[in-house]
Design a protein around this motif. Structure first.
Motif, PDB file in Angstrom:
ATOM      1  N   THR A  88      30.348 -25.937  16.579  1.00  0.00           N
ATOM      2  CA  THR A  88      31.250 -25.216  17.877  1.00  0.00           C
ATOM      3  C   THR A  88      30.692 -25.568  18.955  1.00  0.00           C
ATOM      4  O   THR A  88      31.670 -25.233  20.152  1.00  0.00           O
ATOM      5  CB  THR A  88      30.829 -23.664  17.381  1.00  0.00           C
ATOM      6  OG1 THR A  88      30.575 -23.654  15.945  1.00  0.00           O
ATOM      7  CG2 THR A  88      31.459 -23.155  17.615  1.00  0.00           C
ATOM      8  N   ALA A  89      29.383 -25.358  19.133  1.00  0.00           N
ATOM      9  CA  ALA A  89      29.563 -26.295  20.629  1.00  0.00           C
ATOM     10  C   ALA A  89      29.811 -27.066  21.308  1.00  0.00           C
ATOM     11  O   ALA A  89      30.634 -27.061  22.880  1.00  0.00           O
ATOM     12  CB  ALA A  89      27.924 -25.945  20.978  1.00  0.00           C
ATOM     13  N   MET A  91      33.165 -28.278  20.355  1.00  0.00           N
ATOM     14  CA  MET A  91      33.832 -28.575  19.894  1.00  0.00           C
ATOM     15  C   MET A  91      35.359 -27.204  20.501  1.00  0.00           C
ATOM     16  O   MET A  91      35.797 -26.974  21.774  1.00  0.00           O
ATOM     17  CB  MET A  91      35.035 -27.672  18.895  1.00  0.00           C
ATOM     18  CG  MET A  91      34.649 -28.217  17.392  1.00  0.00           C
ATOM     19  SD  MET A  91      35.945 -30.228  17.589  1.00  0.00           S
ATOM     20  CE  MET A  91      37.614 -29.166  17.152  1.00  0.00           C
ATOM     21  N   ASN A  92      33.971 -26.235  21.465  1.00  0.00           N
ATOM     22  CA  ASN A  92      33.920 -25.386  22.829  1.00  0.00           C
ATOM     23  C   ASN A  92      34.391 -25.786  24.066  1.00  0.00           C
ATOM     24  O   ASN A  92      34.540 -25.607  25.033  1.00  0.00           O
ATOM     25  CB  ASN A  92      33.301 -23.780  22.352  1.00  0.00           C
ATOM     26  CG  ASN A  92      33.315 -23.373  21.490  1.00  0.00           C
ATOM     27  OD1 ASN A  92      34.373 -23.455  21.114  1.00  0.00           O
ATOM     28  ND2 ASN A  92      31.977 -22.734  21.272  1.00  0.00           N
ATOM     29  N   THR A  93      33.495 -27.112  24.467  1.00  0.00           N
ATOM     30  CA  THR A  93      33.498 -27.746  25.095  1.00  0.00           C
ATOM     31  C   THR A  93      34.144 -28.269  25.260  1.00  0.00           C
ATOM     32  O   THR A  93      35.196 -29.393  26.655  1.00  0.00           O
ATOM     33  CB  THR A  93      31.970 -28.266  24.849  1.00  0.00           C
ATOM     34  OG1 THR A  93      30.781 -27.943  24.609  1.00  0.00           O
ATOM     35  CG2 THR A  93      31.671 -29.327  26.467  1.00  0.00           C
ATOM     36  N   GLY A  95      37.417 -27.168  24.762  1.00  0.00           N
ATOM     37  CA  GLY A  95      38.473 -27.141  25.064  1.00  0.00           C
ATOM     38  C   GLY A  95      39.495 -26.018  23.680  1.00  0.00           C
ATOM     39  O   GLY A  95      40.234 -26.096  23.532  1.00  0.00           O
ATOM     40  N   PHE A  96      38.509 -26.353  22.589  1.00  0.00           N
ATOM     41  CA  PHE A  96      38.883 -25.765  21.035  1.00  0.00           C
ATOM     42  C   PHE A  96      37.881 -24.318  21.564  1.00  0.00           C
ATOM     43  O   PHE A  96      37.003 -24.924  20.300  1.00  0.00           O
ATOM     44  CB  PHE A  96      39.011 -27.043  20.062  1.00  0.00           C
ATOM     45  CG  PHE A  96      39.870 -28.220  20.654  1.00  0.00           C
ATOM     46  CD1 PHE A  96      41.341 -27.972  20.290  1.00  0.00           C
ATOM     47  CD2 PHE A  96      38.815 -29.423  21.486  1.00  0.00           C
ATOM     48  CE1 PHE A  96      42.016 -29.150  20.521  1.00  0.00           C
ATOM     49  CE2 PHE A  96      39.777 -30.189  21.312  1.00  0.00           C
ATOM     50  CZ  PHE A  96      41.556 -30.505  21.067  1.00  0.00           C
ATOM     51  N   PRO A  97      39.135 -23.174  20.934  1.00  0.00           N
ATOM     52  CA  PRO A  97      37.926 -22.648  21.180  1.00  0.00           C
ATOM     53  C   PRO A  97      37.589 -21.461  19.691  1.00  0.00           C
ATOM     54  O   PRO A  97      38.740 -22.041  19.515  1.00  0.00           O
ATOM     55  CB  PRO A  97      38.335 -21.136  21.908  1.00  0.00           C
ATOM     56  CG  PRO A  97      39.680 -21.631  21.866  1.00  0.00           C
ATOM     57  CD  PRO A  97      39.317 -22.820  22.080  1.00  0.00           C
ATOM     58  N   GLY A  98      35.963 -21.112  19.374  1.00  0.00           N
ATOM     59  CA  GLY A  98      36.200 -20.613  17.670  1.00  0.00           C
ATOM     60  C   GLY A  98      35.614 -20.963  16.963  1.00  0.00           C
ATOM     61  O   GLY A  98      34.316 -21.719  18.132  1.00  0.00           O
ATOM     62  N   PHE A  99      34.695 -20.690  16.096  1.00  0.00           N
ATOM     63  CA  PHE A  99      34.131 -21.226  15.424  1.00  0.00           C
ATOM     64  C   PHE A  99      34.156 -21.474  14.281  1.00  0.00           C
ATOM     65  O   PHE A  99      34.887 -21.891  13.591  1.00  0.00           O
ATOM     66  CB  PHE A  99      33.022 -19.546  14.729  1.00  0.00           C
ATOM     67  CG  PHE A  99      31.900 -19.884  13.994  1.00  0.00           C
ATOM     68  CD1 PHE A  99      31.140 -20.664  14.146  1.00  0.00           C
ATOM     69  CD2 PHE A  99      31.828 -20.388  12.358  1.00  0.00           C
ATOM     70  CE1 PHE A  99      29.622 -20.982  13.532  1.00  0.00           C
ATOM     71  CE2 PHE A  99      30.724 -20.180  11.505  1.00  0.00           C
ATOM     72  CZ  PHE A  99      29.741 -21.199  12.051  1.00  0.00           C
ATOM     73  N   TYR A 100      33.308 -23.026  13.909  1.00  0.00           N
ATOM     74  CA  TYR A 100      33.416 -23.998  13.288  1.00  0.00           C
ATOM     75  C   TYR A 100      31.952 -24.343  12.671  1.00  0.00           C
ATOM     76  O   TYR A 100      31.214 -24.293  12.508  1.00  0.00           O
ATOM     77  CB  TYR A 100      33.761 -25.551  13.865  1.00  0.00           C
ATOM     78  CG  TYR A 100      35.169 -25.398  14.979  1.00  0.00           C
ATOM     79  CD1 TYR A 100      36.721 -25.864  14.500  1.00  0.00           C
ATOM     80  CD2 TYR A 100      34.892 -25.347  15.923  1.00  0.00           C
ATOM     81  CE1 TYR A 100      37.530 -26.208  15.230  1.00  0.00           C
ATOM     82  CE2 TYR A 100      36.359 -24.641  17.215  1.00  0.00           C
ATOM     83  CZ  TYR A 100      37.464 -25.643  16.924  1.00  0.00           C
ATOM     84  OH  TYR A 100      38.544 -25.400  17.751  1.00  0.00           O
TER      85      TYR A 100
END
Length: 237
Positions: A88-89, A91-93, A95-100
Motif C-alpha cells: 500500500t505504501a 502504491m500510494n507513493t 500515485g495510486f491511493p487506497g489500500f492494497y
C-alpha cells in the motif's frame, strides 16, 4: 423439511460436496507449494548452518530459531498485514491511493514455506552429517567433479536420511494450511465453517473436514513411505 446428511453433501447446486472438494484441492495445493518452497529455504538454511564462516552459521541459526519459535499463525499475520502495508505504501507513493492487499494464497504459501523451511533446515543438516565421509573422500580422490559428487553421492543419501523427518514436516505443513483461513483463503477448514454456519450443522461439517484431512494425510504419507523404501533398496542389498 430439514435436509438430510446426504442432501447436505450432495454435489448439486444445493449441496456442499463440490465446494468441500474444491477447498480440499486448495488445501493440498497450498500445502504442496509451501512444502516445496520450504525445501528451497531448508536447503539454503542447511548450507548456511554447515558453512565455514561463523557469520553465515549465525544467519542460519537465527533463521531456524526465529521461525521455529514463533507461532505459525503469527507468521501468517505478520506476512499478510506487513506485506499489505508495504504494498500500500509503495502504491500510494507511486500515485495510486487506497489500500492494497496481497493475494491470500501467495502469502499463505510463503508463510507455510518459510516455517516449513526452518524445520527442513535441521532435517537436511542432520542428514548431511550422517553421510559416510569415506565415500566422499574416495570420490574426490578419483577425480569426480563437485557437481557429479553432489548428484551421485551426497544428494541421494542426504535425501534418504532426511526423508523420515520430511514426512513429519509435510504432515505439519498440511495441518498448518488450516491457519490460512484467518487471511481469507477458502481452504478446507474455512469452507467447512461456512457450510456449518449456513446449515447449522457444525458437527457434521467439521467431522467431514477432519476426515478429509485424515485421508489426505494418510494417502500422502503412504506415498512418502514408498519413496523412503525405494531409496533404501540399494543399501539393503
Amino acid at each position: 423439511m430439514t435436509p438430510g446428511m446426504f442432501d447436505l453433501l450432495d454435489f448439486g447446486p444445493q449441496g456442499w460436496g463440490l465446494p468441500l472438494l474444491q477447498a480440499a484441492g486448495i488445501t493440498i495445493a497450498a500445502a504442496l507449494c509451501g512444502f516445496l518452497l520450504g525445501s528451497i529455504f531448508g536447503l539454503g538454511g542447511a548450507a548456511l548452518k554447515l558453512a565455514r564462516a561463523p557469520w553465515l552459521r549465525l544467519i542460519g541459526q537465527a533463521y531456524t530459531t526465529v521461525f521455529r519459535g514463533v507461532p505459525e499463525i503469527l507468521v501468517v499475520y505478520l506476512f499478510y498485514f506487513g506485506g499489505s502495508m508495504v504494498l500500500t505504501a509503495a502504491m500510494n507513493t507511486g500515485g495510486f491511493p487506497g489500500f492494497y492487499s496481497l493475494p491470500s494464497f501467495v502469502i499463505g504459501v510463503f508463510a507455510v514455506g518459510i516455517v516449513s523451511g526452518a524445520y527442513q533446515t535441521e532435517a537436511y543438516r542432520s542428514a548431511y552429517l550422517r553421510l559416510d565421509r569415506g565415500q566422499i573422500e574416495a570420490a574426490a580422490s578419483c577425480g569426480m567433479s563437485k557437481f557429479l559428487l553432489l548428484r551421485r553421492i551426497i544428494a541421494p543419501q542426504t535425501l534418504r536420511f532426511a526423508l523420515p523427518a520430511l514426512g513429519n514436516i509435510w504432515q505439519s505443513a498440511l495441518k498448518e494450511t488450516s491457519l490460512l483461513s484467518v487471511i481469507g483463503l477458502t481452504e478446507l477448514l474455512r469452507q467447512a465453517g461456512t457450510a456449518a454456519g449456513s446449515t447449522r450443522q457444525p458437527l457434521l461439517f467439521y467431522a467431514i473436514a477432519a476426515a478429509m484431512f485424515l485421508v489426505i494425510g494418510r494417502c500422502t504419507g503412504a506415498l512418502l513411505n514408498r519413496m523412503e523404501n525405494h531409496l533404501a533398496k540399494p543399501w539393503r542389498r
